[in-house]
Design a protein around this motif. Structure first.
Motif, PDB file in Angstrom:
ATOM      1  N   ILE A   1       0.834  -1.205   0.000  1.00 29.69           N
ATOM      2  CA  ILE A   1       0.000   0.000   0.000  1.00 29.69           C
ATOM      3  C   ILE A   1       0.869   1.255   0.000  1.00 29.69           C
ATOM      4  O   ILE A   1       0.578   2.227  -0.706  1.00 29.69           O
ATOM      5  CB  ILE A   1      -0.957  -0.001   1.208  1.00 29.69           C
ATOM      6  N   THR A   2       1.946   1.230   0.771  1.00 29.13           N
ATOM      7  CA  THR A   2       2.852   2.386   0.778  1.00 29.13           C
ATOM      8  C   THR A   2       3.485   2.590  -0.589  1.00 29.13           C
ATOM      9  O   THR A   2       3.648   3.730  -1.046  1.00 29.13           O
ATOM     10  CB  THR A   2       3.947   2.210   1.844  1.00 29.13           C
ATOM     11  N   ALA A   3       3.843   1.497  -1.254  1.00 31.68           N
ATOM     12  CA  ALA A   3       4.404   1.597  -2.607  1.00 31.68           C
ATOM     13  C   ALA A   3       3.390   2.241  -3.554  1.00 31.68           C
ATOM     14  O   ALA A   3       3.748   3.081  -4.392  1.00 31.68           O
ATOM     15  CB  ALA A   3       4.797   0.212  -3.110  1.00 31.68           C
ATOM     16  N   PHE A   4       2.126   1.866  -3.395  1.00 35.68           N
ATOM     17  CA  PHE A   4       1.057   2.465  -4.199  1.00 35.68           C
ATOM     18  C   PHE A   4       0.918   3.957  -3.903  1.00 35.68           C
ATOM     19  O   PHE A   4       0.793   4.779  -4.821  1.00 35.68           O
ATOM     20  CB  PHE A   4      -0.262   1.740  -3.916  1.00 35.68           C
ATOM     21  N   LEU A   5       0.965   4.317  -2.632  1.00 38.87           N
ATOM     22  CA  LEU A   5       0.829   5.724  -2.245  1.00 38.87           C
ATOM     23  C   LEU A   5       1.998   6.555  -2.774  1.00 38.87           C
ATOM     24  O   LEU A   5       1.809   7.673  -3.267  1.00 38.87           O
ATOM     25  CB  LEU A   5       0.752   5.847  -0.720  1.00 38.87           C
TER      26      LEU A   5
ATOM     27  N   SER B   1       4.448  14.615  -4.917  1.00 40.62           N
ATOM     28  CA  SER B   1       5.212  15.463  -4.002  1.00 40.62           C
ATOM     29  C   SER B   1       6.393  14.678  -3.435  1.00 40.62           C
ATOM     30  O   SER B   1       6.204  13.632  -2.805  1.00 40.62           O
ATOM     31  CB  SER B   1       4.314  15.951  -2.858  1.00 40.62           C
ATOM     32  N   ARG B   2       7.594  15.182  -3.655  1.00 41.80           N
ATOM     33  CA  ARG B   2       8.780  14.497  -3.137  1.00 41.80           C
ATOM     34  C   ARG B   2       8.758  14.455  -1.614  1.00 41.80           C
ATOM     35  O   ARG B   2       9.106  13.441  -1.006  1.00 41.80           O
ATOM     36  CB  ARG B   2      10.048  15.208  -3.624  1.00 41.80           C
ATOM     37  N   ARG B   3       8.339  15.548  -1.003  1.00 41.00           N
ATOM     38  CA  ARG B   3       8.279  15.600   0.460  1.00 41.00           C
ATOM     39  C   ARG B   3       7.318  14.554   1.003  1.00 41.00           C
ATOM     40  O   ARG B   3       7.620  13.880   1.991  1.00 41.00           O
ATOM     41  CB  ARG B   3       7.843  16.991   0.910  1.00 41.00           C
ATOM     42  N   LEU B   4       6.171  14.405   0.339  1.00 41.33           N
ATOM     43  CA  LEU B   4       5.191  13.416   0.782  1.00 41.33           C
ATOM     44  C   LEU B   4       5.721  11.999   0.584  1.00 41.33           C
ATOM     45  O   LEU B   4       5.508  11.127   1.433  1.00 41.33           O
ATOM     46  CB  LEU B   4       3.875  13.598   0.022  1.00 41.33           C
ATOM     47  N   ARG B   5       6.423  11.775  -0.506  1.00 40.65           N
ATOM     48  CA  ARG B   5       6.982  10.437  -0.751  1.00 40.65           C
ATOM     49  C   ARG B   5       7.982  10.052   0.333  1.00 40.65           C
ATOM     50  O   ARG B   5       8.001   8.909   0.798  1.00 40.65           O
ATOM     51  CB  ARG B   5       7.629  10.381  -2.137  1.00 40.65           C
ATOM     52  N   TYR B   6       8.813  10.995   0.730  1.00 40.54           N
ATOM     53  CA  TYR B   6       9.768  10.722   1.812  1.00 40.54           C
ATOM     54  C   TYR B   6       9.043  10.472   3.133  1.00 40.54           C
ATOM     55  O   TYR B   6       9.449   9.619   3.932  1.00 40.54           O
ATOM     56  CB  TYR B   6      10.749  11.883   1.958  1.00 40.54           C
TER      57      TYR B   6
ATOM     58  N   GLY C   1       9.102   7.127   5.385  1.00 40.82           N
ATOM     59  CA  GLY C   1       9.419   7.188   6.808  1.00 40.82           C
ATOM     60  C   GLY C   1       8.370   6.488   7.656  1.00 40.82           C
ATOM     61  O   GLY C   1       8.697   5.789   8.628  1.00 40.82           O
ATOM     62  N   LEU C   2       7.104   6.662   7.287  1.00 42.20           N
ATOM     63  CA  LEU C   2       6.021   5.986   8.008  1.00 42.20           C
ATOM     64  C   LEU C   2       6.142   4.471   7.881  1.00 42.20           C
ATOM     65  O   LEU C   2       5.930   3.730   8.847  1.00 42.20           O
ATOM     66  CB  LEU C   2       4.664   6.449   7.470  1.00 42.20           C
ATOM     67  N   LEU C   3       6.505   4.019   6.680  1.00 41.15           N
ATOM     68  CA  LEU C   3       6.658   2.579   6.460  1.00 41.15           C
ATOM     69  C   LEU C   3       7.805   2.015   7.296  1.00 41.15           C
ATOM     70  O   LEU C   3       7.656   0.964   7.938  1.00 41.15           O
ATOM     71  CB  LEU C   3       6.900   2.293   4.977  1.00 41.15           C
TER      72      LEU C   3
ATOM     73  N   LEU D   1      -2.956   8.143   8.241  1.00 41.47           N
ATOM     74  CA  LEU D   1      -2.177   9.356   7.986  1.00 41.47           C
ATOM     75  C   LEU D   1      -1.642   9.369   6.557  1.00 41.47           C
ATOM     76  O   LEU D   1      -1.776  10.366   5.838  1.00 41.47           O
ATOM     77  CB  LEU D   1      -1.020   9.441   8.987  1.00 41.47           C
ATOM     78  N   GLY D   2      -1.057   8.257   6.135  1.00 41.40           N
ATOM     79  CA  GLY D   2      -0.488   8.180   4.790  1.00 41.40           C
ATOM     80  C   GLY D   2      -1.537   8.298   3.702  1.00 41.40           C
ATOM     81  O   GLY D   2      -1.371   9.061   2.738  1.00 41.40           O
ATOM     82  N   CYS D   3      -2.632   7.558   3.851  1.00 43.58           N
ATOM     83  CA  CYS D   3      -3.701   7.587   2.844  1.00 43.58           C
ATOM     84  C   CYS D   3      -4.389   8.950   2.817  1.00 43.58           C
ATOM     85  O   CYS D   3      -4.733   9.465   1.745  1.00 43.58           O
ATOM     86  CB  CYS D   3      -4.725   6.491   3.130  1.00 43.58           C
ATOM     87  N   GLY D   4      -4.600   9.527   3.998  1.00 37.02           N
ATOM     88  CA  GLY D   4      -5.257  10.828   4.070  1.00 37.02           C
ATOM     89  C   GLY D   4      -4.443  11.921   3.399  1.00 37.02           C
ATOM     90  O   GLY D   4      -4.975  12.722   2.615  1.00 37.02           O
ATOM     91  N   LEU D   5      -3.153  11.954   3.685  1.00 30.20           N
ATOM     92  CA  LEU D   5      -2.279  12.962   3.074  1.00 30.20           C
ATOM     93  C   LEU D   5      -2.176  12.761   1.564  1.00 30.20           C
ATOM     94  O   LEU D   5      -2.168  13.727   0.794  1.00 30.20           O
ATOM     95  CB  LEU D   5      -0.884  12.903   3.708  1.00 30.20           C
TER      96      LEU D   5
END
Length: 216
Positions: A74-78, A84-89, A93-95, A129-133
């Motif tokens: 799911i994180t890979a999908f997100l 956004s590079r910042r969001l990807r990082y 980090g969450l993962l 948090l990840g999905c919402g952002l």
């Protein structure tokens, strides 16, 4: 009786996004293909859980292993969805945070054969948090109708699932014992949530199919 009906209904509906995904796969973007792989993994896991349960074997270990695999896919999908590079990082980090938590929870605090509610709570929180952002980021940059967009339906389904199951799984072993009727009710509610979630995913996959293909 209700528990059995919901269980078999959930198992049946779980195949719906998989079947639609097989038909629509050639129309999927790279990010949607990643999510489709997650659906296939979910189907295999659901089948395994059902098989183990029918033979009255412990299937908690399979749930725990699926939990970490689910987080990775799911994180890979997100990450693939986000521009956004910042969001990807942040997602990465969450993962990593969850992976360390999973290892600590399943090999130090307990083991793979026990249901770990704390682990599920942390995962649910991080996934929400990840999905919402990601949904906020995606929605703000999308110009067309979101209701016709595959990614929107998938992200909405993920938020729906993790948001509701967060409360269920994080409190399950604190409130109920495995032998109580309450614990059985918990799984019934979870299966109902899973049914609705798979309908969201199915709609998302259908949105990837061009109208010309649907007309034949």
């Amino acid at each position: 009786m209700l528990e059995e009906i919901v269980k078999y209904l959930n198992l049946s509906v779980a195949f719906l996004p998989g079947l639609i995904g097989i038909y629509a796969y050639r129309h999927f973007s790279k990010s949607i293909k990643l999510f489709f792989y997650y659906i296939i993994l979910s189907l295999l896991t659901e089948s395994g859980l059902w098989l183990l349960a029918n033979y009255h074997l412990n299937n908690i270990w399979l749930i725990n292993i699926f939990t970490i695999a689910e987080a990775v896919l799911i994180t890979a999908f997100l990450i693939k969805t986000s521009d956004s590079r910042r969001l990807r990082y942040l997602l990465l980090g969450l993962l990593l945070t969850y992976m360390m938590t999973w290892i600590y929870s399943n090999f130090h605090l307990s083991n793979l054969f026990e249901f770990n509610s704390g682990d599920k709570f942390i995962k649910g929180t991080l996934m929400i948090l990840g999905c919402g952002l990601t949904l906020l980021n995606y929605s703000s940059s999308y110009q067309k109708s979101l209701l016709k967009d595959s990614t929107f339906w998938i992200l909405t389904g993920l938020l729906f699932y993790f948001g509701l199951t967060l409360v269920i799984f994080s409190t399950a072993t604190w409130v109920f014992d495995d032998s109580t009727m309450g614990m059985q009710l918990t799984w019934v509610v979870h299966n109902i949530i899973a049914i609705i979630t798979n309908i969201f995913f199915s709609i998302g996959f259908i949105c990837s199919i061009p109208k010309k293909s649907l007309s034949y």
